[in-house]
Design an enzyme around this catalytic site. Sequence first.
Site, PDB file in Angstrom:
ATOM      1  N   MET B 160     -48.321 -12.596  56.431  1.00  0.00           N
ATOM      2  CA  MET B 160     -47.625 -12.988  55.200  1.00  0.00           C
ATOM      3  C   MET B 160     -48.651 -13.148  54.075  1.00  0.00           C
ATOM      4  O   MET B 160     -49.522 -12.310  53.920  1.00  0.00           O
ATOM      5  CB  MET B 160     -46.831 -14.279  55.415  1.00  0.00           C
ATOM      6  CG  MET B 160     -45.959 -14.253  56.643  1.00  0.00           C
ATOM      7  SD  MET B 160     -44.442 -13.336  56.393  1.00  0.00           S
ATOM      8  CE  MET B 160     -43.735 -13.552  58.018  1.00  0.00           C
ATOM      9  N   SER B 161     -48.553 -14.250  53.356  1.00  0.00           N
ATOM     10  CA  SER B 161     -49.398 -14.404  52.159  1.00  0.00           C
ATOM     11  C   SER B 161     -50.854 -14.736  52.470  1.00  0.00           C
ATOM     12  O   SER B 161     -51.667 -14.823  51.548  1.00  0.00           O
ATOM     13  CB  SER B 161     -48.820 -15.461  51.234  1.00  0.00           C
ATOM     14  OG  SER B 161     -47.631 -14.971  50.667  1.00  0.00           O
ATOM     15  N   MET B 162     -51.195 -14.901  53.744  1.00  0.00           N
ATOM     16  CA  MET B 162     -52.631 -14.962  54.069  1.00  0.00           C
ATOM     17  C   MET B 162     -53.300 -13.660  53.641  1.00  0.00           C
ATOM     18  O   MET B 162     -54.515 -13.636  53.400  1.00  0.00           O
ATOM     19  CB  MET B 162     -52.840 -15.173  55.560  1.00  0.00           C
ATOM     20  CG  MET B 162     -52.369 -16.528  56.060  1.00  0.00           C
ATOM     21  SD  MET B 162     -53.097 -16.957  57.663  1.00  0.00           S
ATOM     22  CE  MET B 162     -52.215 -15.851  58.778  1.00  0.00           C
TER      23      MET B 162
END
Lengths: 446, 446
Positions: B160-162
């Site tokens: 995801m937004s990692m």
Amino acid sequence: MSYSISRLVPLVAGTALGLSAMVTDVHAQADGFLSAQESDPRVMGWMEGFPPPPELRITNPDSVFFSFPRMRWSVCHLREFLPTEQVSRGLGAPTPLEYALDDGIDAVTFRPLRGDVEEMTWEESLWANYTDGILILHRGRIVYERYFGCLEEAGQHAAMSMTKSFTGTLAEMLVAEGTLDDTALVQDIIPELEVSAFGSATVRQVMDMTTAFEFSEDYGDPNAAIWVYNAAASPFPRAADYTGPNGYFEFLQTVGPDPDGLEHGVEFHYRTPNSDVLGWIISRVSGMEVTELLSERIWSRMGAEQDAYMTVDGVGTPFAGGGLSAGLRDLGRFGQIVLNGGEWQGEQLIPAAAIDSIRGGGSLEAFAAAGYADLAGGSYRGQWWIFNNAHGAFAARGVHGQTIYIDPTAEMVIVRFASYPIAFNSRIDPTSLPAYQAVAEYLMAQ
Amino acid sequence: MSYSISRLVPLVAGTALGLSAMVTDVHAQADGFLSAQESDPRVMGWMEGFPPPPELRITNPDSVFFSFPRMRWSVCHLREFLPTEQVSRGLGAPTPLEYALDDGIDAVTFRPLRGDVEEMTWEESLWANYTDGILILHRGRIVYERYFGCLEEAGQHAAMSMTKSFTGTLAEMLVAEGTLDDTALVQDIIPELEVSAFGSATVRQVMDMTTAFEFSEDYGDPNAAIWVYNAAASPFPRAADYTGPNGYFEFLQTVGPDPDGLEHGVEFHYRTPNSDVLGWIISRVSGMEVTELLSERIWSRMGAEQDAYMTVDGVGTPFAGGGLSAGLRDLGRFGQIVLNGGEWQGEQLIPAAAIDSIRGGGSLEAFAAAGYADLAGGSYRGQWWIFNNAHGAFAARGVHGQTIYIDPTAEMVIVRFASYPIAFNSRIDPTSLPAYQAVAEYLMAQ
């Protein structure tokens, strides 16, 4: 919103259309196409730039990603167009292959089949065949290895119908181990196929493609089975009014008997849905997807350098008839294991009986019915092509020039990835099969 | 054929919608959702069978593949729904991580933020947070490692937004090396963005998300920017009458100024398009796609066990704001490199100045404007979250509970993959952040 089927066709055309085979050379000469050098994707500049300018884009569906010359880029990038499943190499260290490079191979000459060319060198044949990657193993060591076009050693290339030989080898393994009975009827393993022409075939007939069923490849007829198959295989969102089969398995249930009354077991006909049936069978019997079984039994045990992957349909079924992409040397490892009778670094990865079954070949009579000019006298067994030539060679083959060519007499494995402008191997064999034989003889004389 | 937009929405919902963040806890309590044990994909039986029966299928678009509880399966299988690009680990042998397992960690207790729970153990927190994979490194060695649900050690999970923190780290590297000027205006690097609100922002404002632009996340308004963004990001065939932007880069050119006249550099707002701009910048400057640069600079040099991959839009652009999927231990390697100040096994993989820039943090004032209750006093720098707590911890974070949490004082890296039913980390932090602090203190006392 409207959605025309003509815009969908390019999407799925590469999936099944490009994986069918034709016997005769009825299509345009390769003459007139850009040469291998001219059509090199790096020369064309496909997909270069951020973003690539429109004229350099290869997208799905806005351009025909699987038509020449764009196809020469796409064959290394299928996962960028299509949903895929991993074929895991596992987490261990790769097992390096040994090298014994032979710089004499490029000058080996041969006479192409048919045509006017008297003599061609091995190196010339690589260009003639739009080669993307070529590997020759002799006595288990790499004697020749080159990359062209879109392919690098750390890349994957579409294996096309070579996928079938992996599916077939897994089936032969299950047969040899006694978990799959190749004399059983398909419908006794897959009851869902009782309604289909495949239900009454034996597993062996599916493995050897001697099934008989209705399968029109009349591309001009929008209701032809080839289009229904293509549409079923698409992993993309469907139009709201689509009522056709969803996925390979649903398509297989719609297949009717041969319209001319041909029985199973009489004639070989090279038709990809057989491989999808076989994929279904090995999954039902093993409890694993083809991707999982291929990883568990082969890919994670052969010291592979790279994961492979397979394209999937809209319900997650891997395309057992043509969906594999993999690295050049990893296909070399597999070819070497098959040449070794299934043994790899002290372990019997594939039962010897499975390899013996493949090498023993299929029905010569059934194969002759298909009328392949350059493969006359050959046969098809366990989803492998058996040449029945003097060296006992056999091969995995895929359209546009893909091959794993195994010559037991010369202790030689050749892997070739290619992106020849025309799909049919009848166009590519004339500058390939005699070249392989010539290199085999050269290596035997070393 | 007709094609309704409502059928397309589930397709792309997971792409950007699920990757936005919200400040306040306005959504339903996790109470009422199936528990972690009940919603385990293996318990649910998703996609089991050949083919899976309709009620067990997770397909795209026929079911909402990214809604709970199906999402608990999908987070490990994004490539089976979407076109992707490889982030190659190269062909060498992986470098094993050392183990020093500590069986005392499960019993470490902490007090969750807010709520009525007085005390929770570390192990209980794993279930509370719908953990799929958890790894703790202490002084460079693995002290704790567990897999749940869809994840195995040889699998990949959506980051995801990692993903943003990888994109941001690559940008910080280019800045530290002098090839990217973070004081330059975006339009001077990407002239195509002169027409967009992003054009007048500095590279640093994009890196730290202090840009100001119009970006409605009013999901009830079909013309809201979030829907335009979602539609632009879709890699799937488009309706014939679609006239919106195609791909991340075209979308970014449509972005207008903040409707309330907010200037760049004043307030932090966590908005994914910043990361897409940053991806564009690093590709334009480096001449490489984010996938290629990530492979060349990080993935192929850290002894990774597995390739990673990124989803792509319809013109082949990797999703720099959220498209990465990777293995648990490989994220551990990356976290350890960052903790090490960029050094890995004797090589300075990331310039120390790049890590220093991240750890130095961003504007406290700008961050405070965003009003994150559990992150008060923190900041955002180079696409990393800086807690400014007593241990100097900082993190990569993604919705549904993804994190790489780095505690320099405790010499500890925690990687967690999760599939919490609700996207917002404000729901997950209360049983995570104090747990990480408690484990840090426990490890420091060993």
